[in-house]
Write an enzyme that holds these catalytic residues in place. Structure first.
Site, PDB file in Angstrom:
ATOM      1  CB  SER A 278      39.027  37.078  38.827  1.00 47.03           C
ATOM      2  OG  SER A 278      39.564  37.478  40.051  1.00 47.03           O
ATOM      3  CB  CYS A 279      39.170  41.819  40.718  1.00 45.87           C
ATOM      4  SG  CYS A 279      38.840  40.542  41.883  1.00 45.87           S
ATOM      5  CG  PHE A 280      41.984  45.809  38.791  1.00 41.77           C
ATOM      6  CD1 PHE A 280      41.511  45.456  39.830  1.00 41.77           C
ATOM      7  CD2 PHE A 280      43.244  46.282  38.584  1.00 41.77           C
ATOM      8  CE1 PHE A 280      42.224  45.639  40.930  1.00 41.77           C
ATOM      9  CE2 PHE A 280      43.887  46.492  39.441  1.00 41.77           C
ATOM     10  CZ  PHE A 280      43.573  46.236  40.934  1.00 41.77           C
TER      11      PHE A 280
END
Ligand code: NAD
Length: 447
Positions: A278-280
Site C-alpha cells: 500500500s505504500c511504495f
C-alpha cells in the site's frame, strides 16, 4: 493523555492499540460501522501479528472504537488522522484527508479547549500546512496556532511487523506549525523514551516519509535491473553478485572485533519479482507527480516505477519458456500477499502474474497462508482455485511459482520429495537454494 485516531486501518488501528497499551486513553474513529463493531468486539479487521492479542487486552479499558467523530474530538486532547491517501492515477488523492479535516474542523468549532490535529497519513510535502490547516480553520472558524494546533507525524511501521515497529520505533518525527503543537505530539510519544526524536516543520516531516520509501523502492528496482542484466548476460547469478555487494564494508560494516554487521537494508538489495503493497508504489508515484508539478523531471524515481511495473514479467517469461501453450497448464501459485506476514494484496506482484494466467486460461491453484480472502476480492471474476495448504496446491501441477517469501515455502524441496513430484519451480523471491530442486528457474539467473 486522551487521543482520538481517525481512520482505523493498518496505521490507525495499530497506532490506537499500541498507544492505549502504552497508557493513553484512545478512541479509534472510523466511518465503517462493521470495522468499529469488530474492534469493539476485540477482533482485528486486519491480519497483523500480535494485534488481536493487544486489542483484546485494551479494548473496553483504555481503548474504544466509534463512528462518532465529533464526540471523539470533544473528548480528547489530540486527533491523529490516519485515513488512506491513495494514488488516483495522476496524483495523490486527498479526498479522505479533506473530508476528515472538515469533520474535525466542525468538531473543533463546538469545543471550548485547545485541540491539536496531527496528520499521520502519508501526504505530499505541503499538504498539512496548505490543505489540512486551511480546511480546519474554515470549518472551525478558529485560528491555527492560537485556538488549535496542527502537526505532522509520519508513520514508518511495516505491515507484518507493525506492532513491533510501532512499539519499538527507530525514529519519531515530530512536525508542527509551532512549539505548542510539537509539544503535545511529544507527549503522545512520551512513553517511548530513548528513541531518536526529530523535531521539524510539517513539510519536512512529510518529505522524510517520502524520501525513506523512495530510497527503499529505488534499491529494489536497482537490484532488479541488475538481476535482469545478470540473467541476460548468462553464467552470472544475481544472488551471488548481490552477496558480493553486501560484503562491501560500507554496506555491511566490520566491527573492531572483526564481526560483520549485516544491516536490514541488504534485504532491499536482492533481485525478486518486484515491490508492491500500500505504500511504495503509491508513494513513489505521488512524489513523482508532485515533483513534476514543481518542474522537476523526477527521472530516477520514474525509472524505479518503470522497472517495477515490468518485473512480474520475469516470472511469466520463465514459465512461457517451458510451456508454449499456457492454456490448461497446471500452475501452483505460492503466495499472493505483497509480502509475508500480511494479508494485504494491494499492488502485489502476484496480481499481474495471476491475471495474465487467468487470461491465458491456465489451470491455477493458489495458496497463501493468510491472504485468500483478500485475493478473492482482487480476482473476483474467478479463475483461481484456492488451496488450504502447500501440499493441497501441489496436487497434480506442472509448475510452481513462488511469489511471496512466506517461510512455509522453504520446505518445498522436502515436500516435493515426500510427494514424489518434480514440477518446474520459478522462484520469484530467490528463497530456495537453486540446487534443492531439479527443475529450477529464478529471477537473476539466465532464462
Ligand atoms: P487503510 O485503507 O487500511 O485505512 C484507512 C481507514 O480510514 C479505513 O478503515 C477507512 O474506513 C477509514 N476512513 C476513510 N474515510 C474516513 C472518514 N471520513 N472518517 C473515518 N474513517 C475514515 O489505510 P492504511 O494502510 O492504514 O494507510 C493510512 C495512511 O497511512 C496512508 O496515508 C498510508 O500511506 C500511510 N501509511 C501506511 C502504512 C502501511 O503499512 N499500511 C505505513 C505507513 C504509512
Amino acid at each position: 493523555m486522551k487521543i482520538s485516531v481517525v481512520g482505523t486501518g493498518y496505521v490507525g488501528l495499530v497506532s490506537g492499540v499500541c498507544l492505549s497499551d502504552k497508557g493513553h486513553d484512545v478512541i479509534c474513529v472510523d466511518n465503517d460501522v462493521d470495522k468499529v463493531d469488530q474492534i469493539n468486539a476485540g477482533k482485528s479487521p486486519i491480519h497483523e501479528k500480535d494485534l488481536d492479542k493487544l486489542l483484546q487486552k485494551n479494548i473496553g479499558g483504555r481503548l474504544k472504537a466509534t463512528t462518532d467523530l465529533k464526540a471523539a474530538v470533544a473528548g480528547t486532547d489530540v486527533s491523529l488522522i490516519a485515513v488512506g491517501t491513495p494514488f488516483d492515477g495522476n496524483e495523490i488523492d486527498l479526498s479522505y484527508i479533506k473530508q476528515v479535516s472538515a469533520d474535525i474542523g466542525d468538531a473543533i468549532k463546538d469545543k471550548s479547549g485547545y485541540h491539536v490535529v496531527i496528520v499521520k497519513s502519508t501526504v505530499v510535502p505541503g499538504t498539512t500546512d496548505t490543505v489540512v490547516l486551511p480546511i480546519l480553520e474554515k470549518h472551525s472558524g478558529k485560528k491555527a496556532g492560537k485556538d488549535f494546533g496542527v502537526g505532522m507525524n509520519p508513520e514508518f511501521l511495516r505491515e507484518g511487523v507493525a506492532i513491533q515497529d510501532f512499539m519499538y520505533p527507530d525514529r519519531i518525527v515530530i512536525g508542527g506549525i509551532d512549539e505548542r503543537s510539537q509539544d503535545v505530539l511529544g507527549e503522545v510519544y512520551a512513553p517511548f523514551a530513548g528513541v531518536d526524536v526529530l523535531k521539524t516543520n510539517s513539510k519536512t516531516a512529510e518529505m522524510i516519509k517520502y524520501t525513506s520509501n523512495s530510497l527503499l523502492a529505488t534499491l529494489i528496482s536497482f537490484s532488479n535491473e541488475i538481476g535482469n542484466l545478470c540473467a541476460a548476460l548468462g553464467d552470472i547469478d544475481a544472488l551471488e553478485v548481490m552477496k558480493g555487494v553486501h560484503l562491501d564494508k560500507r554496506v555491511s560494516p566490520i566491527l573492531e572485533n572483526g564481526e560483520r554487521v549485516t544491516p536490514a537494508l541488504t534485504t532491499y538489495l536482492e533481485a525478486g519479482c518486484g515491490f508492491g503493497g500500500s505504500c511504495f508504489p503509491k508513494d513513489v508515484k505521488a512524489l513523482i507527480a508532485h515533483g513534476k508539478r514543481e518542474g522537476q523531471s523526477m527521472a530516477l524515481l520514474s525509472s524505479v516505477i518503470d522497472v517495477n511495473r515490468e518485473q512480474p514479467r520475469e516470472v511469466l517469461d520463465r514459465l512461457y519458456k517451458h510451456f508454449k501453450d499456457i492454456k490448461g497448464t497446471r500452475v501452483a501459485v505460492m503466495g499472493l500477499a505483497f509480502k509475508p506476514g500480511t494479508d494485504d494484496m494491494r499492488e502485489s506482484p502476484a496480481i499481474p502474474v495471476v491475471n495474465e494466467l487467468i487470461e491465458k486460461m491456465a489451470d491455477i491453484k493458489a495458496y497463501d497462508p493468510v491472504a485468500e480472502e483478500e485475493a478473492k476480492k482482487v480476482f473476483s471474476s474467478g479463475g483461481v482455485n484456492y488451496c488450504s495448504s502447500v501440499e493441497d496446491a501441489l496436487h497434480e501441477v506442472d509448475a510452481v511459482l513462488i511469489l511471496t517469501r512466506w517461510s512455509a515455502f522453504e520446505n518445498l524441496p522436502e515436500i516435493f520429495k515426500r510427494l514424489d513430484i518434480n514440477p518446474l519451480v520459478i522462484d520469484g523471491r530467490r528463497m530456495l537454494p537453486k540446487e534443492s530442486v531439479e527443475r529450477y528457474e529464478g529471477i537473476g539467473i539466465s532464462l
